[in-house]
Design an enzyme around this catalytic site. Sequence first.
Site, PDB file in Angstrom:
ATOM      1  N   GLY A  20      42.080  34.343  41.007  1.00 33.89           N
ATOM      2  CA  GLY A  20      41.936  35.007  39.528  1.00 33.89           C
ATOM      3  C   GLY A  20      41.862  34.105  39.094  1.00 33.89           C
ATOM      4  N   GLU A  86      43.097  36.545  53.268  1.00 33.22           N
ATOM      5  CA  GLU A  86      41.981  37.442  52.764  1.00 33.22           C
ATOM      6  C   GLU A  86      41.167  37.029  53.719  1.00 33.22           C
ATOM      7  OE1 GLU A  86      41.487  39.494  48.964  1.00 33.22           O
ATOM      8  OE2 GLU A  86      39.762  38.131  49.289  1.00 33.22           O
TER       9      GLU A  86
END
Length: 1039
Positions: A20, A86
Amino acid sequence: MAATTRSLAYNYDVFLSFTGQDTRQGFTGYLYKALCDRGIYTFIDDQELRRGDEIKPALSNAIQESRIAITVLSQNYASSSFCLDELVTILHCKSQGLLVIPVFYKVDPSHVRHQKGSYGEAMAKHQKRFKANKEKLQKWRMALHQVADLSGYHFKDGNRDSYEYEFIGSIVEEISRKFSRASLHVADYPVGLESEVTEVMKLLDVGSHDVVHIIGIHGMGGLGKTTLALAVHNFIALHFDESCFLQNVREESNKHGLKHLQSILLSKLLGEKDITLTSWQEGASMIQHRLQRKKVLLILDDVDKRQQLKAIVGRPDWFGPGSRVIITTRDKHLLKYHEVERTYEVKVLNQSAALQLLTWNAFKREKIDPSYEDVLNRVVTYASGLPLALEVIGSNLFEKTVAEWESAMEHYKRIPSDEIQEILKVSFDALGEEQKNVFLDIACCFKGYEWTEVDNILRDLYGNCTKHHIGVLVEKSLVKVSCCDTVEMHDMIQDMGREIERQRSPEEPGKCKRLLLPKDIIQVLKDNTGTSKIEIICLDFSISDKEETVEWNENAFMKMKNLKILIIRNCKFSKGPNYFPEGLRVLEWHRYPSNCLPSNFDPINLVICKLPDSSITSFEFHGSSKKLGHLTVLNFDRKLTSFPPLNLTSLETLNLGGCSSLEYFPEILGEMKNITVLALHDLPIKELPFSFQNLIGLLFLWLDSCGIVQLRCSLATMPKLCEFCITDSCNRWQWVESEEGEEKVVGSILSFEATDCNLCDDFFFIGSKRFAHVGYLNLPGNNFTILPEFFKELQFLTTLVVHDCKHLQEIRGLPPNLKHFDARNCASLTSSSKSMLLNQELHEAGGIEFVFPGTSIPEWFDQQSSGHSISFWFRNKFPAKLLCLHIAPSTGSFIRYPEVFINGKFQEFESHETDDTESMLGLDHTHIFDLQAYAFKNNNQFEEVAWEKEWNHVEVTYQSVLDDEEEESEEGVLDDEEEESEEGVLDDEEEEREEGVLELESSVIKAIGIHIVREEGSMEEDIRFDDPYLSSSASDYKP
């Protein structure tokens, strides 16, 4: 991180992986909006999901339920442990069909691959933070290396040749083009598909881009081959430039010809309309030349002729690199002929999946009224796991009452469903006339028979063509020859064959060739309405049917002059027959009611005689034994008290097991060479006669619970006897010398087993010559105290099993070529003997697997650990011999093996057994084995999963036997605390659970070790036991 399994149902088109702080408000945000604007349903996490350091179930599920994952690899991507976890999950799902597209956003792909620049700095920080978790660090390195090798998009920093919106547009355009190919409908209720898709995916190996793979999916009709192919298509279609599913090839080619199918294929894959072909040869040429540079997915469904494959998928080089071709067929021979090496046989559904599929079709919901449970279970048993039958019956009985279900089942048992039969009968219709007869004979009589018996019977009926006919039936998935060498077929296939026969004379059963239905048979036998047309009678009542004594006419067989096969099972007759026809070849009559065969019966043509559980007390030939010159199988049990001397040269199988009143084994009057296997159990015989040696062809002799007290030493010198096994309740038997000088004769036995026979040291006094050729010696549960010195002379002995010999103390000699040694629970073994078993030369020279009591790791082992895993690194070539050792308690029947990972990728064994919890108790044992000696599913080609010219990490790890119990309890805990987990509130124990790695109990795995045997000429510097990536030279290796 817990292992993930991809679902067949997708909730998202695209999953975005990004950090992000770099791109959420810029590049990734714009990419997300552009995808959504094109109607591409995209998952982008909100920041609430990123609390903590571990990937959470919600994100893991989203990855599994997506068709494509886009990884935006930006400057600070590797700084986030969350992003790296992830990425590991994404790449795991890639192996299960997820399409992964990396986007290198203002970073050099080589920096990602070799962890340089900002990626090197990030990994250095992780090294300090997670220094106690080397496995996690290694998985991250592997993931970065793997994702950098994938084809993707690169937006360079300061790129003046392209704007970001154009770059994003090109990505979205490519994704949109892939989704323009519609997913195909698979099934309303895709029960049991996921595991089969996984197996087919392994064969497809979609990640290999430089080769073309053709795979075959085969099996009998109604198993769901088409459904499986549809599911696989949807799973992987996005990986290809174009895809085409040609359904019903058999039917379409019969109706419209091969040119029609070729035109459809070319139009679909080339995007051209109205392709006109003048011949199938022109179509084949066009396919070859127009598609040889395109990466395509082609599925041919229900192929039944060689010409179809020749015209559409002639050779792998007709298609571009990375292409995949899937062929579904009922005929395995077609795949062999076309040299398709990668094949998958579709299996029937297990009980649970079958019940689930039936329930969904019958009720359109999962939970049902309990009053239906019994009848549903009976339908599942009737359908024998065949999806077609479950779907048809379930749909036909939708919203019906229990009484209607019961009535329908009675009808299906008597007359099978036309809808099911029509599909199954396709394979039968494709057979030649004689092959149809062979199939009907097996369906009506010989399911479950040993192959040799069926071969003998059918050869007598059809000559030497029998093996060819059986081969055709096997290849067309109508018949199987099991691993136990019995002839098998699916129950529904058998029903189909029986129904075909019944339809030939439904009103006058006495005129049928094969008489099968119990009510018809009993009527014919009772009314004496048989005719010379009857050749086969097979009367087999269901065990569940209420037993009634059959009253019949004992002269009923007199009219059946051509009766060749008579089989009666699960049925009690009031009296025995007065007559059998001379042409009778097979007589199998369970509970035969007379104490003898008809006196006027001439058994000159009899091939098989099975009279188990019968009233026969003595077997007499009523004349010369030459009348039994064709007899190959003779089977009695229970009441038999006497047996005449034998001289039947044709006899291949003699079964006297369970004849509890037969005290003497029959004398063998002359040489009989055709009996190769003799299994005697529950016989009160104390010895075998001297004439037993006339069984000169005997290969295998098994004695179980026979009360043997003495055996002649000469048994060990029978000319062909290669396997001798005596087990259970045989007490302490003794060798008895037969003649002087017999000790000089060398035995021919290759495998010798004596289990729980109370043998002591005098057992070995017969000397080494009796064991001269033995390669497998199995002596568990006995009372000897030594393994004598002459064992050094047993040069052929490679496997020695002495587990549970609790008095064994001393090993005075070991065979020079011993590879497998099992001394579990030999608690009295001396320390000097244990030291002998840890000899370095013994294991480096040839030892494959040794297990024995002990807690020492020898000093010559390269590496040892008190934890549950151990690692090393290699480059260029995987070690030819890798010795693994672990110390753990073990008292069970099985041995625990490790899991092996290369660069984080699990290397799956073909098959191996592991201990259950109950067996991991008691005495500590040392288990040493050569990892390379065990079959992995990649045929031990470990270099295929390794990186060329770089260091490869190998992890050998042992999972705790307590893991299964912990996983069960975890499920409940995670369900109860799901809300807390999603909010990021996890204690240390829960984080361990999400990671999927539970620390082993110190009381289970005590220590592990590895030793690499260096080959002559191998490079010592190509093996390391420390992490080479911690040194700056690791990634700069020049070969």
